[in-house]
Design a protein around this motif. Sequence first.
Motif, mmCIF file in Angstrom:
data_model
loop_
_atom_site.group_PDB
_atom_site.id
_atom_site.type_symbol
_atom_site.label_atom_id
_atom_site.label_comp_id
_atom_site.label_asym_id
_atom_site.label_seq_id
_atom_site.Cartn_x
_atom_site.Cartn_y
_atom_site.Cartn_z
ATOM 1 N N GLU A 188 44.084 30.205 43.778
ATOM 2 C CA GLU A 188 44.967 29.531 44.445
ATOM 3 C C GLU A 188 44.479 28.797 45.845
ATOM 4 O O GLU A 188 44.856 27.867 45.935
ATOM 5 N N GLN A 189 43.572 29.627 46.464
ATOM 6 C CA GLN A 189 42.989 29.144 47.738
ATOM 7 C C GLN A 189 42.024 27.716 47.222
ATOM 8 O O GLN A 189 41.942 26.982 48.093
ATOM 9 N N TYR A 190 41.319 28.185 46.393
ATOM 10 C CA TYR A 190 40.249 27.056 45.724
ATOM 11 C C TYR A 190 41.170 25.791 45.642
ATOM 12 O O TYR A 190 40.632 24.617 45.842
ATOM 13 N N LYS A 191 42.084 25.879 44.838
ATOM 14 C CA LYS A 191 42.913 24.740 44.341
ATOM 15 C C LYS A 191 43.396 24.069 45.486
ATOM 16 O O LYS A 191 44.024 22.769 45.409
ATOM 17 N N ARG A 192 43.417 24.474 46.883
ATOM 18 C CA ARG A 192 43.890 23.664 47.994
ATOM 19 C C ARG A 192 42.929 22.499 48.290
ATOM 20 O O ARG A 192 42.967 21.815 49.209
ATOM 21 N N GLY A 223 40.027 23.534 35.743
ATOM 22 C CA GLY A 223 41.092 23.866 36.389
ATOM 23 C C GLY A 223 41.840 25.153 35.774
ATOM 24 O O GLY A 223 42.718 25.722 36.518
ATOM 25 N N GLU A 224 41.278 25.517 34.765
ATOM 26 C CA GLU A 224 41.972 26.885 34.120
ATOM 27 C C GLU A 224 41.137 27.687 33.970
ATOM 28 O O GLU A 224 39.909 27.672 33.516
ATOM 29 N N SER A 225 41.394 29.273 34.309
ATOM 30 C CA SER A 225 40.599 30.249 33.964
ATOM 31 C C SER A 225 40.197 30.554 32.579
ATOM 32 O O SER A 225 41.058 30.442 31.873
ATOM 33 N N ASP A 226 38.868 30.616 32.530
ATOM 34 C CA ASP A 226 38.365 30.816 31.038
ATOM 35 C C ASP A 226 38.807 32.113 30.646
ATOM 36 O O ASP A 226 38.265 33.307 31.054
ATOM 37 N N PRO A 227 39.352 32.399 29.593
ATOM 38 C CA PRO A 227 39.732 33.816 29.040
ATOM 39 C C PRO A 227 38.758 34.636 28.404
ATOM 40 O O PRO A 227 38.584 35.690 28.625
ATOM 41 N N ASP A 228 37.429 34.085 28.072
ATOM 42 C CA ASP A 228 36.389 34.690 27.547
ATOM 43 C C ASP A 228 35.724 35.279 28.564
ATOM 44 O O ASP A 228 35.350 36.557 28.515
ATOM 45 N N ALA A 278 34.004 25.483 38.151
ATOM 46 C CA ALA A 278 34.286 25.964 39.443
ATOM 47 C C ALA A 278 34.000 27.622 39.269
ATOM 48 O O ALA A 278 34.551 28.213 38.230
ATOM 49 N N VAL A 279 33.557 28.327 40.156
ATOM 50 C CA VAL A 279 33.627 29.561 40.296
ATOM 51 C C VAL A 279 34.467 30.112 41.266
ATOM 52 O O VAL A 279 34.235 29.742 42.420
ATOM 53 N N CYS A 280 35.421 31.204 41.008
ATOM 54 C CA CYS A 280 36.421 31.809 42.210
ATOM 55 C C CYS A 280 36.159 33.100 42.004
ATOM 56 O O CYS A 280 35.793 33.817 41.107
ATOM 57 N N ALA A 281 36.703 33.849 43.298
ATOM 58 C CA ALA A 281 37.057 35.151 43.253
ATOM 59 C C ALA A 281 35.453 35.791 43.028
ATOM 60 O O ALA A 281 35.438 36.936 42.567
ATOM 61 N N ASN A 282 34.386 35.207 43.602
ATOM 62 C CA ASN A 282 33.108 35.654 43.721
ATOM 63 C C ASN A 282 32.652 36.095 42.507
ATOM 64 O O ASN A 282 31.620 36.778 42.052
ATOM 65 N N GLY A 283 33.124 35.281 41.347
ATOM 66 C CA GLY A 283 32.666 35.253 40.211
ATOM 67 C C GLY A 283 33.423 36.049 38.837
ATOM 68 O O GLY A 283 33.390 36.044 37.917
ATOM 69 N N GLY A 284 34.742 36.335 39.689
ATOM 70 C CA GLY A 284 35.620 36.972 38.950
ATOM 71 C C GLY A 284 36.240 36.018 37.856
ATOM 72 O O GLY A 284 37.009 36.438 36.861
#
Length: 271
Positions: A72-76, A99-104, A87-93
């Motif tokens: 959420e913070q990154y998308k601002r 724009g969508e988190s990769d499920p794998d 992009a990598v968010c949450a320290n690699g999480g």
Amino acid sequence: MNVLVASDLDRTLIYSAAALKLEMPDAEAPRLLCVETYGHKPLSYMTETAARLLERLQEQCVFVPTTTRTREQYKRVNLPGGPARYAVCANGGHILRDGESDPDWQAQVRRALEDCAPLRQVCEHLRRAAGDGEWTLKQRVADDLFAYLVVDRARLPLTWVKELSEWADTCGWTVSLQGRKIYAVPGPLTKSAAVAEIARRTGAARTCAAGDSLLDADLLLGAGRGWMPGHGELVDSGWSAPHVEVLPERGVAAGERITREMLAVTEPAAG
């Protein structure tokens, strides 16, 4: 595009008003571009020159914003050149793809964290250890992956972080103090692992990186070449690596210099 460039955001590529460090007369200050708003107010900036360089950089390489921020913070953040494909968010999480988190990757992260103490246990310990100390301002959880405290550094007990680090180490977690925040992060949750996965997917033959904080150390170590601004926890702690250049610039001028250095590396490769 056989070069991947991964860059931390806050205090590396973009800067709040408090972090700009415009160390020159007002009349000589660079023109700034706002790249983030929050609560309908401008929050983060880069120089207009850095913005133009970043647009060129994105044309020459696989550019990967790599941040401890939540999704959420990154998308601002609205970086010049448009949204990065990865992009990598949450320290690699999270690895974001378009724009969508990769499920794998999410599944891989969950497996990697199985040997660490659960987040709820760490949060409870933070709550108990901090107690009702006046130096604790906030306690937050980021994307259900790690926790951090916002503290008053002037009132923080001298040995508190060291004691917390020793406890966290027995649980498979790491602790770092960065500015007003104390982060507690599972050991396997790293920026470098996520960037290595993106390099594998994109076929990047070379990786470069930039960062300023202790949570960027693994990212810089995993790259073939790196840059650090002349400010930040890494510089203050004396951290170094042979392939990582410490730049003399501080504040937003360092963000411009880092972008220029990245572009210099990628344009010959593209040619």
